[in-house]
Design an enzyme around this catalytic site. Structure first.
Site, short mmCIF file in Angstrom:
data_model
loop_
_atom_site.label_atom_id
_atom_site.label_comp_id
_atom_site.label_asym_id
_atom_site.label_seq_id
_atom_site.Cartn_x
_atom_site.Cartn_y
_atom_site.Cartn_z
N LYS A 22 0.84 -1.21 0.00
CA LYS A 22 0.00 0.00 0.00
C LYS A 22 0.87 1.25 0.00
O LYS A 22 0.66 2.16 -0.80
CB LYS A 22 -0.88 0.01 1.25
N ASN A 23 1.87 1.29 0.88
CA ASN A 23 2.64 2.53 1.06
C ASN A 23 3.71 2.75 0.01
O ASN A 23 4.35 3.81 0.02
CB ASN A 23 3.21 2.58 2.48
N ARG A 92 -4.77 10.26 4.28
CA ARG A 92 -3.58 11.08 4.54
C ARG A 92 -2.70 11.19 3.30
O ARG A 92 -2.16 12.26 2.98
CB ARG A 92 -2.83 10.41 5.69
N CYS A 116 -5.90 8.07 9.42
CA CYS A 116 -6.20 7.35 10.66
C CYS A 116 -6.13 8.26 11.88
O CYS A 116 -5.37 9.20 11.94
CB CYS A 116 -5.15 6.25 10.85
N ARG A 121 -1.24 14.63 12.88
CA ARG A 121 -0.70 14.34 11.54
C ARG A 121 -0.60 15.64 10.75
O ARG A 121 -1.23 15.83 9.73
CB ARG A 121 -1.58 13.29 10.85
N PRO A 122 0.20 16.58 11.24
CA PRO A 122 0.36 17.86 10.55
C PRO A 122 1.08 17.68 9.21
O PRO A 122 1.63 16.62 8.93
CB PRO A 122 1.22 18.67 11.51
N ILE A 123 1.08 18.73 8.41
CA ILE A 123 1.82 18.67 7.14
C ILE A 123 2.80 19.84 7.05
O ILE A 123 3.22 20.24 5.97
CB ILE A 123 0.87 18.66 5.92
N ASP A 124 3.21 20.36 8.23
CA ASP A 124 4.11 21.52 8.25
C ASP A 124 5.43 21.27 7.53
O ASP A 124 5.96 22.13 6.83
CB ASP A 124 4.36 21.98 9.69
N LEU A 125 5.96 20.05 7.67
CA LEU A 125 7.24 19.75 7.01
C LEU A 125 7.08 19.70 5.49
O LEU A 125 7.98 20.12 4.75
CB LEU A 125 7.80 18.42 7.52
N ASP A 305 3.85 0.72 12.13
CA ASP A 305 2.63 0.13 11.56
C ASP A 305 2.37 -1.28 12.07
O ASP A 305 1.28 -1.80 11.88
CB ASP A 305 2.68 0.14 10.03
N ILE A 327 6.86 7.15 17.13
CA ILE A 327 6.56 7.88 15.90
C ILE A 327 5.28 8.72 16.03
O ILE A 327 5.28 9.91 15.74
CB ILE A 327 6.44 6.92 14.70
N ARG A 397 -8.86 -0.83 4.05
CA ARG A 397 -8.07 0.27 3.48
C ARG A 397 -6.65 -0.21 3.15
O ARG A 397 -6.00 0.34 2.28
CB ARG A 397 -7.98 1.45 4.46
C1 EPZ Z 1 3.62 7.15 6.38
O1 EPZ Z 1 2.77 8.14 6.94
C2 EPZ Z 1 2.77 5.90 6.22
N1 EPZ Z 1 1.66 6.16 5.32
C3 EPZ Z 1 2.23 5.47 7.59
O2 EPZ Z 1 1.52 4.25 7.40
C4 EPZ Z 1 3.42 5.21 8.52
O3 EPZ Z 1 2.93 4.89 9.81
C5 EPZ Z 1 4.30 6.46 8.60
O4 EPZ Z 1 4.72 6.85 7.27
C6 EPZ Z 1 5.55 6.23 9.44
O5 EPZ Z 1 6.30 5.18 8.91
C7 EPZ Z 1 1.88 6.12 3.98
O6 EPZ Z 1 2.99 5.90 3.53
C8 EPZ Z 1 0.69 6.33 3.10
P1 EPZ Z 1 5.41 10.60 8.66
P2 EPZ Z 1 3.26 9.69 7.03
O7 EPZ Z 1 5.30 11.85 7.89
O8 EPZ Z 1 4.03 10.04 5.83
C9 EPZ Z 1 5.13 13.85 12.10
C10 EPZ Z 1 -0.30 2.77 7.63
O9 EPZ Z 1 -0.81 2.20 8.61
N2 EPZ Z 1 5.03 14.83 11.02
O10 EPZ Z 1 6.69 9.82 8.60
O11 EPZ Z 1 2.09 10.50 7.39
C11 EPZ Z 1 3.84 13.04 12.24
O12 EPZ Z 1 2.93 13.74 13.05
C12 EPZ Z 1 0.10 4.23 7.70
O13 EPZ Z 1 -0.05 2.19 6.53
C13 EPZ Z 1 5.04 16.19 11.34
O14 EPZ Z 1 5.13 16.57 12.49
O15 EPZ Z 1 4.23 9.60 8.30
C14 EPZ Z 1 4.30 11.76 12.87
O16 EPZ Z 1 4.37 11.93 14.28
C15 EPZ Z 1 -0.24 4.84 9.05
N3 EPZ Z 1 4.92 17.10 10.33
C16 EPZ Z 1 5.70 11.57 12.31
O17 EPZ Z 1 6.10 12.85 11.78
C17 EPZ Z 1 4.81 16.72 9.01
O18 EPZ Z 1 4.73 17.60 8.12
C18 EPZ Z 1 5.79 10.52 11.22
O19 EPZ Z 1 5.01 10.95 10.17
C19 EPZ Z 1 4.80 15.34 8.71
C20 EPZ Z 1 4.91 14.41 9.73
#
Ligand code: EPZ
Length: 427
Positions: A22-23, A92, A116, A121-125, A305, A327, A397
């Site tokens: 999926k990812n 997301r 989820c 789950r911010p998108i600031d980065l 995950d 995480i 999903r």
């Molecule tokens: C990806 O989510 C995966 N989803 C998630 O899988 C997985 O749990 C996660 O990476 C961590 O490995 C997909 O690939 C579609 P992150 P993503 O950005 O990209 C913080 C599943 O079950 N953060 O690495 O959203 C965030 O809050 C799903 O298949 C910021 O603060 O994960 C979190 O605490 C669930 N600001 C941490 O980073 C940002 O702009 C990790 O998030 C982005 C993230």
């Protein structure tokens, strides 16, 4: 509320063919927006999130067609830059489309992405990196509008190895002018897969799989054929399930090279593992041996995950243990439902303390998100008696058919109707 019914208490035995990832599929589908040609994605998983992404892509003009587990996409015509609220807020990974749309047509309008309920789950980065490349963001209500006169390669440092932010930055840099140096990248295999796909379509990306990725902008990408790798989290789900329920299982097409942290943990917990170039055989008898403490982390550490699935398994371990989530800040939601099944899990901040040697008992439980839902199905497999897991759509999903897979491992499981038919047939 659609539900899955399970009669638990048996060991697992048999073979399960691991679906496509999926990812990996989702960011690659978003990357197709950058391609002026036809893309053929083999081994694409037929799951709800991929279906949601198909609808998002179609809404901007991408032609998308299934041919069994092959997805054919044609993004030569992009006709719209506004994404449909319905699917963006439910998933997301829709945010990944932002980088690709900026790269292809220099503008996008979208709602804050959903996903989820596993914590903030911010998108600031994502936004910060896209701004550094030249995008301008304006916000109204819960809508974001981004546009860029031009995207210019630059040096970007991610303060945290965010998977999505790494993917989005690469997507926006592929057609930018000049070279983009991205430091602090996440190293998950799914990022490697997306970069490999982009290079197959004519991008110039180096440092793939490392924390320093270099993207040299190109004018255009061409069509190609790409095979999606197997899903390491789905493989890990059935591997940990065998650890918990006991048995002898073969995980066909499991991506062994991406599962080192899970395999080494399984060995510590007492499993017998035989890996070959086709998959993994796991044999487990007796209670699993619980390490004193466990942590999730960024790749190659134990994946977040699989945390919920491991939480369920630890209820049947030979002693008490603790599991720390490093995480997400809200990913122990499933503990409450597991406790209703007889588990004894206490959550303090980002650590769950799990009492071992618990015999779970079947009852009606409700999934609130994808991986917690899979954990409840595992708990039903481990429990004595009957369990009904409601809100199956969360599980669908990310799993093509969790009922089909557990059935192939000898579990009495099905939708309520299927289950009653099976039971009538047996009696
Ligand atoms: C990806 O989510 C995966 N989803 C998630 O899988 C997985 O749990 C996660 O990476 C961590 O490995 C997909 O690939 C579609 P992150 P993503 O950005 O990209 C913080 C599943 O079950 N953060 O690495 O959203 C965030 O809050 C799903 O298949 C910021 O603060 O994960 C979190 O605490 C669930 N600001 C941490 O980073 C940002 O702009 C990790 O998030 C982005 C993230």
């Amino acid at each position: 509320m659609e539900c899955i019914q399970i009669q638990g208490g048996n060991k697992l035995s048999g073979e399960v063919d691991i679906q496509g990832s999926k990812n990996a599929a989702l960011p690659i589908m978003a990357a197709c927006i950058l391609v002026q040609g036809i893309v053929v994605l083999e081994n694409c998983p037929r799951i709800l999130d991929v279906e949601f992404m198909c609808r998002i892509l179609r809404s901007v003009g991408v032609w998308v067609k299934w041919e069994k587990n092959v997805l054919v996409l044609d993004a030569r015509q992009i006709t719209e830059s506004r994404l449909p609220r319905e699917y963006v807020t439910r998933m997301r990974s829709s945010v990944m489309v932002a980088g690709a749309m900026l790269g292809r047509c220099r503008e996008i309008t979208f709602h804050y992405p959903g996903g989820c309920v596993i914590g903030d789950r911010p998108i600031d980065l994502h936004v910060k990196a896209l701004k550094q490349l030249g995008a301008v963001f304006t916000e109204s209500d819960d809508m974001l509008y981004a546009h860029a006169e031009r995207l210019t390669g630059c040096r970007i440092s991610l303060p945290f190895p965010s998977v999505g932010a790494t993917e989005n930055t690469v997507l926006a840099a592929v057609l930018a002018e000049g070279v983009t140096e991205i430091y602090g990248c996440a190293r998950e295999p799914e990022i490697e897969a997306m970069c490999g796909f982009l290079n197959c379509a004519g991008a110039k990306i180096k440092g793939i799989g490392s924390s320093h990725i270099t993207v040299e902008g190109v004018k255009q990408l061409h069509g190609c054929t790409w095979k999606v790798a197997s899903d390491r989290i789905v493989a890990g789900t059935y591997l940990i399930s065998t650890l918990a329920a006991g048995g002898d299982v073969y995980l066909k097409h499991a991506p062994v090279g991406q599962m080192e942290s899970v395999l080494s943990l399984a060995r510590v917990m007492g499993a017998g593992l035989i890996c070959d170039n086709e998959g993994i055989r796991i044999v487990q008898s007796g209670l699993l041996t619980a390490p004193d403490s466990l942590n999730t982390g960024v790749y190659p550490a134990f994946p977040t995950d699989l945390q919920s699935i491991l939480l369920a398994a630890l209820c049947r371990a030979d002693k008490d243990s603790s599991l720390t989530e490093r995480i997400f800040n809200g990913r122990f939601g499933v503990a409450e439902e597991l406790n209703r099944m007889g588990a004894r899990i206490r959550v303090e901040n980002n650590t769950a303390y799990v009492t071992g040697k618990r015999q779970l008992h079947g009852c009606n439980v409700t999934a609130q998100e994808l991986r917690g839902g899979a954990a409840l199905v595992l708990a039903g497999v481990m429990a004595s008696g009957y369990t009904q897991v409601y809100n199956r759509h969360f599980i669908d999903r990310g799993y093509e058919d969790i009922v089909r897979d557990f059935k192939s491992l000898g579990v009495s499981i099905g939708s309520k109707e299927e289950f009653q038919t099976d039971e009538r047939r047996k009696s």
